[in-house]
Every structure is written in C-alpha cells, then in structure tokens.
Design an enzyme around this catalytic site. Structure first.
Site, PDB file in Angstrom:
ATOM      1  NE  ARG A   1      21.165  22.600  46.166  1.00  0.00           N
ATOM      2  CZ  ARG A   1      22.452  23.019  46.038  1.00  0.00           C
ATOM      3  NH1 ARG A   1      22.755  23.431  45.256  1.00  0.00           N
ATOM      4  NH2 ARG A   1      22.360  24.303  46.627  1.00  0.00           N
ATOM      5  CB  SER A   2      18.992  20.047  39.016  1.00  0.00           C
ATOM      6  OG  SER A   2      17.902  19.972  38.129  1.00  0.00           O
ATOM      7  N   PRO A   3      15.666  22.110  40.020  1.00  0.00           N
ATOM      8  CG  PRO A   3      16.219  24.127  39.998  1.00  0.00           C
ATOM      9  CD  PRO A   3      16.946  23.136  41.265  1.00  0.00           C
ATOM     10  CE1 TYR A   4      14.695  26.253  35.334  1.00  0.00           C
ATOM     11  CE2 TYR A   4      16.685  26.360  36.052  1.00  0.00           C
ATOM     12  CZ  TYR A   4      15.794  26.897  35.883  1.00  0.00           C
ATOM     13  OH  TYR A   4      15.736  28.199  35.426  1.00  0.00           O
ATOM     14  CB  SER A   5      16.832  17.622  37.182  1.00  0.00           C
ATOM     15  OG  SER A   5      18.012  17.433  37.363  1.00  0.00           O
TER      16      SER A   5
END
Length: 218
Positions: free
Chosen positions: A11-15
């Site tokens: 769910r992490s955009p940065y991931s």
C-alpha cells in the site's frame, strides 16, 4: 556476497517508487536483498491517519506525484485502494480482504525466492495507472506469470497456510522495528536503517564502502 534487508508494503506509494532502482541495484551489482513483507501502518495501527495532522495527507499526495514525475514513473493511486477506508471518517474497518491477500501472497513469494520480483510486478499493476479493478479478472495472474508464478496455485497455498503466513508477516514487522524504524520502504544493512526511497543512494554508498562490486557482464 553482501546482502541487505528490505521491509516493504503493497500500500506504500514510496515502496512502488523504489522498485526500479532496487531491481537495477540487484541486477548490476554483486549484492542480494532479503525482502520482508509488512502490513501497512493503516492496518497495524488503524488510528494513525485519523490522528495525523491534516497537512500530512495533502503533502503525501503532492510529494508522491512529484517524486514519480522526477523519476519518470507513471503513478496513480490504486483502484481500488489495497486498504479499504471510510474516507468520510478517515477510519479503516477491520475487514481488509485486499491487503491481507496481497501481503500473504508476497510473503509466500519471498519464501520461494521471488519476493523482489513479485513485489515489483504487483506494485506496477497497482500504482502505474494502467489498470482499474486490479483485484478481479486475470490482472494479477497476468502480472506474475512472466515470473514463472502460478497465481491460482499461490492463492490455494495462501488459503491453506493463511495463519502461518500471517504470523510470518507479524514477525517481519517485529524485525522491522528492531532494524530501526516502523515505516516503509526500510532498508537495513549491518544494523544501520535507511528509511525511505530517497535513502537508497546512501545504502548504495554504504554497500560500496563494504566492498560491493559491479556485476561482471557476461
């Protein structure tokens, strides 16, 4: 060969924004990555966003779009969001079918030695803006098929081993905190944490100090 850990959430955009550079690092250098799937903070701590300063969400959206543009990556928030949210109240129900399925599939892929590749393929499906309703039809199956993975077989394994996989993810989260942070993406190398996609260059710097070399071209 040198190795490091990466704690990562679907769910992490940065991931998602980290992945092309992480894949390039592993492709071009003699180093390996131990991928660890964790649940999003919204699932682990449902009150996190409702208690956050109102500026937090606005900045997150602006910064992720800017970072994607800077990196030349397509970007759009997934449809549907992997974490079910009541946007009116900024709360998260206990029932979370999407993220638990993705996280357990990701954990299974990690155990089979395909964690980074699976995370990269699925995150592109979720975040690059090219697919609506990623959770139905054959979207997920087609995304992971080039990796030699059979989604139907993996879903069956998740159904049979769900509790064990869930426990492994909780263990990953404990290891994440022990590594020095609770956020994602988090890389850890020799007891030093590197939190955020913008810390990858510093991780590479440390790996080179430790003797990482460029992979020989065959």
């Amino acid at each position: 060969m040198l190795s490091f850990d990466c704690f990562w959430s679907f769910r992490s955009p940065y991931s998602y924004l980290l992945m092309p550079r992480l894949e390039a690092l592993l492709r071009d250098h003699d180093v390996t990555c131990r991928m660890h799937i964790v649940r999003p903070i919204a699932v682990r701590q449902a009150s996190f966003f409702s208690n956050a300063d109102p500026l937090w969400t606005g900045y997150l959206l602006r910064d992720t779009m800017r970072t994607a543009e800077f990196l030349g990556m397509p970007f759009r928030w997934p449809r549907p969001d992997p974490v079910v949210m009541d946007r009116a109240t900024r709360t998260y129900p206990a029932e979370q079918p999407y993220i638990h399925r993705l996280s357990r599939l990701g954990q299974l892929a990690c155990e089979r030695g395909a964690g980074v590749a699976f995370a990269a393929a699925v995150s592109r499906l979720l975040w690059d803006g090219g697919t609506d309703d990623w959770h139905i039809g054959d979207h997920l199956a087609r995304a992971v098929a080039p990796l030699g993975l059979d989604l139907a077989e993996m879903d069956a394994a998740v159904a049979a081993e769900g509790e064990r996989l869930a426990a492994a993810i909780v263990e990953n989260e404990a290891d994440q905190r022990a590594a020095g942070h609770y956020g994602v993406p988090l890389m850890a190398f020799r007891d030093e944490p590197f939190f955020g996609q913008d810390r990858l260059d510093q991780l590479i710097w440390r790996l080179r100090q430790a003797g990482m070399t460029t992979r020989a071209v065959e």
